[in-house]
Design a protein around this motif. Structure first.
Motif, PDB file in Angstrom:
ATOM      1  N   LYS A 125      -9.864 -19.017 -27.721  1.00 27.23           N
ATOM      2  CA  LYS A 125      -9.901 -18.210 -27.004  1.00 27.23           C
ATOM      3  C   LYS A 125     -10.631 -18.820 -26.095  1.00 27.23           C
ATOM      4  O   LYS A 125     -12.086 -19.490 -26.465  1.00 27.23           O
ATOM      5  N   VAL A 126     -10.917 -18.501 -24.808  1.00 26.68           N
ATOM      6  CA  VAL A 126     -11.850 -18.251 -23.598  1.00 26.68           C
ATOM      7  C   VAL A 126     -12.302 -17.483 -23.337  1.00 26.68           C
ATOM      8  O   VAL A 126     -12.226 -16.212 -23.584  1.00 26.68           O
ATOM      9  N   HIS A 127     -13.807 -17.337 -23.601  1.00 25.80           N
ATOM     10  CA  HIS A 127     -14.643 -16.253 -23.531  1.00 25.80           C
ATOM     11  C   HIS A 127     -15.824 -17.449 -21.562  1.00 25.80           C
ATOM     12  O   HIS A 127     -16.183 -18.462 -22.104  1.00 25.80           O
ATOM     13  N   THR A 128     -16.378 -16.303 -21.322  1.00 27.51           N
ATOM     14  CA  THR A 128     -16.997 -17.282 -19.988  1.00 27.51           C
ATOM     15  C   THR A 128     -18.394 -15.862 -19.711  1.00 27.51           C
ATOM     16  O   THR A 128     -18.522 -14.602 -20.310  1.00 27.51           O
ATOM     17  N   ILE A 129     -19.443 -16.252 -19.139  1.00 23.35           N
ATOM     18  CA  ILE A 129     -20.070 -15.852 -18.820  1.00 23.35           C
ATOM     19  C   ILE A 129     -20.091 -14.901 -17.405  1.00 23.35           C
ATOM     20  O   ILE A 129     -20.269 -15.725 -16.199  1.00 23.35           O
ATOM     21  N   LEU A 130     -19.689 -13.400 -17.288  1.00 23.41           N
ATOM     22  CA  LEU A 130     -20.253 -13.436 -16.108  1.00 23.41           C
ATOM     23  C   LEU A 130     -21.209 -11.959 -15.938  1.00 23.41           C
ATOM     24  O   LEU A 130     -21.006 -11.449 -16.905  1.00 23.41           O
ATOM     25  N   GLN A 131     -22.394 -12.802 -16.371  1.00 23.42           N
ATOM     26  CA  GLN A 131     -23.936 -11.860 -16.746  1.00 23.42           C
ATOM     27  C   GLN A 131     -24.290 -10.775 -15.934  1.00 23.42           C
ATOM     28  O   GLN A 131     -24.945  -9.954 -16.835  1.00 23.42           O
ATOM     29  N   LEU A 132     -23.736 -10.549 -14.692  1.00 17.22           N
ATOM     30  CA  LEU A 132     -23.845  -9.559 -13.783  1.00 17.22           C
ATOM     31  C   LEU A 132     -23.310  -8.112 -14.116  1.00 17.22           C
ATOM     32  O   LEU A 132     -23.279  -7.313 -14.819  1.00 17.22           O
ATOM     33  N   ARG A 133     -22.248  -8.421 -15.375  1.00 17.73           N
ATOM     34  CA  ARG A 133     -21.165  -6.980 -16.101  1.00 17.73           C
ATOM     35  C   ARG A 133     -22.637  -6.871 -16.731  1.00 17.73           C
ATOM     36  O   ARG A 133     -21.849  -5.536 -17.976  1.00 17.73           O
ATOM     37  N   LEU A 134     -23.400  -7.269 -16.991  1.00 17.23           N
ATOM     38  CA  LEU A 134     -24.472  -6.733 -18.231  1.00 17.23           C
ATOM     39  C   LEU A 134     -25.735  -6.600 -17.528  1.00 17.23           C
ATOM     40  O   LEU A 134     -26.080  -5.679 -18.686  1.00 17.23           O
ATOM     41  N   HIS A 135     -25.986  -6.512 -16.258  1.00 19.35           N
ATOM     42  CA  HIS A 135     -26.798  -6.560 -15.772  1.00 19.35           C
ATOM     43  C   HIS A 135     -27.357  -5.021 -15.873  1.00 19.35           C
ATOM     44  O   HIS A 135     -26.690  -3.690 -14.871  1.00 19.35           O
ATOM     45  N   GLY A 255     -27.216   2.649   1.854  1.00 16.36           N
ATOM     46  CA  GLY A 255     -28.189   3.365   2.427  1.00 16.36           C
ATOM     47  C   GLY A 255     -28.879   3.310   1.237  1.00 16.36           C
ATOM     48  O   GLY A 255     -30.669   2.995   1.736  1.00 16.36           O
ATOM     49  N   ASP A 256     -28.465   2.983  -0.357  1.00 20.95           N
ATOM     50  CA  ASP A 256     -29.365   3.013  -1.289  1.00 20.95           C
ATOM     51  C   ASP A 256     -29.926   1.295  -1.428  1.00 20.95           C
ATOM     52  O   ASP A 256     -28.833   0.607  -1.845  1.00 20.95           O
ATOM     53  N   GLU A 257     -30.888   0.992  -1.790  1.00 21.87           N
ATOM     54  CA  GLU A 257     -31.954  -0.436  -2.164  1.00 21.87           C
ATOM     55  C   GLU A 257     -30.591  -0.516  -3.012  1.00 21.87           C
ATOM     56  O   GLU A 257     -31.260   0.653  -4.540  1.00 21.87           O
ATOM     57  N   ILE A 258     -29.652  -1.646  -4.351  1.00 21.91           N
ATOM     58  CA  ILE A 258     -29.778  -1.530  -5.728  1.00 21.91           C
ATOM     59  C   ILE A 258     -30.660  -3.408  -6.983  1.00 21.91           C
ATOM     60  O   ILE A 258     -30.582  -3.590  -5.365  1.00 21.91           O
ATOM     61  N   GLU A 259     -31.416  -2.303  -7.537  1.00 22.10           N
ATOM     62  CA  GLU A 259     -32.789  -3.460  -7.513  1.00 22.10           C
ATOM     63  C   GLU A 259     -31.788  -4.170  -8.647  1.00 22.10           C
ATOM     64  O   GLU A 259     -31.425  -4.085  -9.677  1.00 22.10           O
ATOM     65  N   PHE A 260     -31.961  -5.487  -8.118  1.00 25.51           N
ATOM     66  CA  PHE A 260     -31.075  -6.747  -9.363  1.00 25.51           C
ATOM     67  C   PHE A 260     -31.547  -7.649  -9.657  1.00 25.51           C
ATOM     68  O   PHE A 260     -31.223  -9.034 -10.049  1.00 25.51           O
ATOM     69  N   SER A 261     -32.729  -7.940  -8.583  1.00 22.43           N
ATOM     70  CA  SER A 261     -33.661  -9.092  -8.418  1.00 22.43           C
ATOM     71  C   SER A 261     -33.780  -9.822  -9.800  1.00 22.43           C
ATOM     72  O   SER A 261     -33.624 -10.186 -11.128  1.00 22.43           O
ATOM     73  N   GLY A 262     -34.629  -8.508 -11.088  1.00 14.10           N
ATOM     74  CA  GLY A 262     -35.044  -9.193 -11.989  1.00 14.10           C
ATOM     75  C   GLY A 262     -34.064  -8.851 -13.130  1.00 14.10           C
ATOM     76  O   GLY A 262     -33.085  -8.713 -13.071  1.00 14.10           O
ATOM     77  N   GLY A 263     -34.240  -8.954 -14.260  1.00 15.96           N
ATOM     78  CA  GLY A 263     -33.874  -8.714 -15.986  1.00 15.96           C
ATOM     79  C   GLY A 263     -32.483 -10.180 -15.796  1.00 15.96           C
ATOM     80  O   GLY A 263     -31.392  -9.699 -16.549  1.00 15.96           O
ATOM     81  N   PHE A 264     -32.429 -11.380 -14.991  1.00 14.18           N
ATOM     82  CA  PHE A 264     -31.442 -12.226 -14.564  1.00 14.18           C
ATOM     83  C   PHE A 264     -31.593 -13.204 -15.945  1.00 14.18           C
ATOM     84  O   PHE A 264     -30.653 -13.813 -16.635  1.00 14.18           O
ATOM     85  N   THR A 265     -32.900 -13.260 -16.268  1.00 20.13           N
ATOM     86  CA  THR A 265     -33.249 -14.777 -17.668  1.00 20.13           C
ATOM     87  C   THR A 265     -32.090 -14.635 -18.667  1.00 20.13           C
ATOM     88  O   THR A 265     -31.921 -15.499 -18.832  1.00 20.13           O
ATOM     89  N   ASP A 266     -32.032 -12.976 -19.388  1.00 18.80           N
ATOM     90  CA  ASP A 266     -32.054 -13.219 -20.686  1.00 18.80           C
ATOM     91  C   ASP A 266     -30.544 -12.311 -20.817  1.00 18.80           C
ATOM     92  O   ASP A 266     -29.855 -12.318 -21.984  1.00 18.80           O
ATOM     93  N   LEU A 267     -29.946 -13.106 -19.507  1.00 17.34           N
ATOM     94  CA  LEU A 267     -28.061 -12.245 -19.305  1.00 17.34           C
ATOM     95  C   LEU A 267     -27.315 -13.569 -19.963  1.00 17.34           C
ATOM     96  O   LEU A 267     -26.166 -12.546 -20.212  1.00 17.34           O
ATOM     97  N   HIS A 268     -27.906 -14.372 -20.563  1.00 13.51           N
ATOM     98  CA  HIS A 268     -27.281 -15.157 -20.950  1.00 13.51           C
ATOM     99  C   HIS A 268     -26.675 -15.105 -22.808  1.00 13.51           C
ATOM    100  O   HIS A 268     -25.804 -14.768 -23.304  1.00 13.51           O
ATOM    101  N   THR A 269     -28.063 -14.707 -23.259  1.00 15.34           N
ATOM    102  CA  THR A 269     -28.283 -14.467 -24.564  1.00 15.34           C
ATOM    103  C   THR A 269     -27.666 -13.033 -24.940  1.00 15.34           C
ATOM    104  O   THR A 269     -27.078 -13.005 -25.883  1.00 15.34           O
TER     105      THR A 269
END
Ligand code: NAD
Length: 313
Positions: A125-135, A255-269
């Motif tokens: 199987k192929v698995h992919t890194i779509l890390q924003l789906r886990l943010h 009109g609402d800002e979505i906070e997604f700047s942080g919490g990126f680095t561990d999404l590979h794990t």
């Protein structure tokens, strides 16, 4: 414990894979990169075998596979330049391993069909890194959108400016044949996230397209999205630049800002945890985003017409 091999071990993102393999209590047994600046391996897996030539790596993986002594490679992680992913995934599957592949999975949608065939042939199987789906911030947004009435459309402005120096255009990342261009290389994260959150893609218009900047409009079942991507520090708003920042990220949803700047680095794990638990994202999960970037790449830009992003000026 699963055995991993890693292709593209000397690159920028490779240590995130090493970290994820270690954090999930698995082992990196072999790595490949034509570039030998891989001392970082010692911080994670000092016993891993390393190869700069594909042929020797191939021989090594094949010998392990045929030994039937429990030491064969179970997963091959792929962090090589984008245009090589297709070939490297094929190698992984033919070697009796599953592939864990970086984004963008491939450059064109028809590559997915070829890989589906190979999955069938090999049983791997192929698995992919779509890390924003886990943010967490993106998951919260998805829950909120799903809880709203079916016909409600949000107005979304997505602005992502991540400055890169002159090296970028000299590297494979600046070569459209190798990276797919800025929308494919950088934007694919967001186009995947948008369809994950807002549903079916209905319209795709490109307003501007250049090696370091692109902008357009995407309409989904639940959103109208004006998007702007840039690698040029001059696009960072002046007040932000004055504060010493070279990056500007904003997802504004009605009109609402979505906070997604942080919490990126561990999404590979997190991605590895899900893959190992059997909940990874497979080939088909990538189709819409890959179709989106391929269409953006081949579209004729419309200029400042219609609903274009305000940063286009
Ligand atoms: P990079 O250029 O730093 O690393 C790529 C590595 O691949 C280099 O060490 C290069 O020597 C090696 N390579 C080149 N040809 C090869 C070959 N034939 N066989 C094996 N290795 C080869 O690039 P990067 O930024 O680390 O990006 C690597 C991949 O990861 C790309 O697909 C990129 O899109 C993706 N990426 C993902 C994220 C994310 O957040 N998920 C972030 C950055 C990059």
């Amino acid at each position: 414990m699963k055995n991993f091999a890693l292709i593209g071990a000397a690159g920028y993102i490779a240590p995130r894979h090493m970290k994820a393999i270690k954090a999930t209590q698995n082992s990196l047994v072999a790595a490949l990169d034509p570039n030998d600046s891989v001392g970082i391996i010692d911080s994670y897996f000092p016993d891993a075998d390393f190869f700069t030539e594909f042929e020797r790596f191939d021989r090594h993986i094949d010998k392990k596979h045929r030994a039937h002594d429990g030491a064969s490679v179970d997963f091959i992680s792929i962090a090589s330049p984008n245009y090589l992913h297709d070939s490297h995934m094929r190698f992984a599957l033919r070697s009796g391993a599953d592939a864990v592949c970086e984004k963008p999975l491939v450059l064109n949608p028809w590559n997915i069909d070829g890989l589906l065939e190979l999955e069938k042939d090999t049983g791997q199987k192929v698995h992919t890194i779509l890390q924003l789906r886990l943010h967490p911030g993106i998951l919260a947004l998805r829950d909120k959108v799903n809880a709203q009435p079916g016909d409600h459309k949000h107005d979304v402005d997505l602005t992502y400016i991540t400055s890169r120096g002159h090296w970028y255009l000299q590297s494979w990342k600046g070569d459209e044949k190798k990276s797919g261009g800025i929308a494919t290389n950088i934007g694919v994260h967001f186009y995947d996230m948008l369809q994950f959150v807002f549903g079916q893609l209905q319209s795709n218009v490109v307003h501007y397209s250049a090696p370091t900047k692109a902008a357009g409009y995407l309409e989904y079942a639940k959103a109208r999205v004006r998007w702007f991507l840039s690698l040029d520090v001059n696009d960072v708003p002046e007040d932000v630049r004055a504060a010493g920042q070279r990056t500007f990220r904003s997802i504004n949803v009605s009109g609402d800002e979505i906070e997604f700047s942080g919490g990126f680095t561990d999404l590979h794990t997190r991605s590895y945890e899900e893959i190992l638990a059997g909940n990874g994202f497979g080939l088909e999960a990538n189709r819409v985003a890959i179709e989106t970037v391929a269409d953006i790449r081949t579209a004729s830009p419309q200029g400042r017409n219609g609903d274009y992003h305000p940063f286009l000026g």
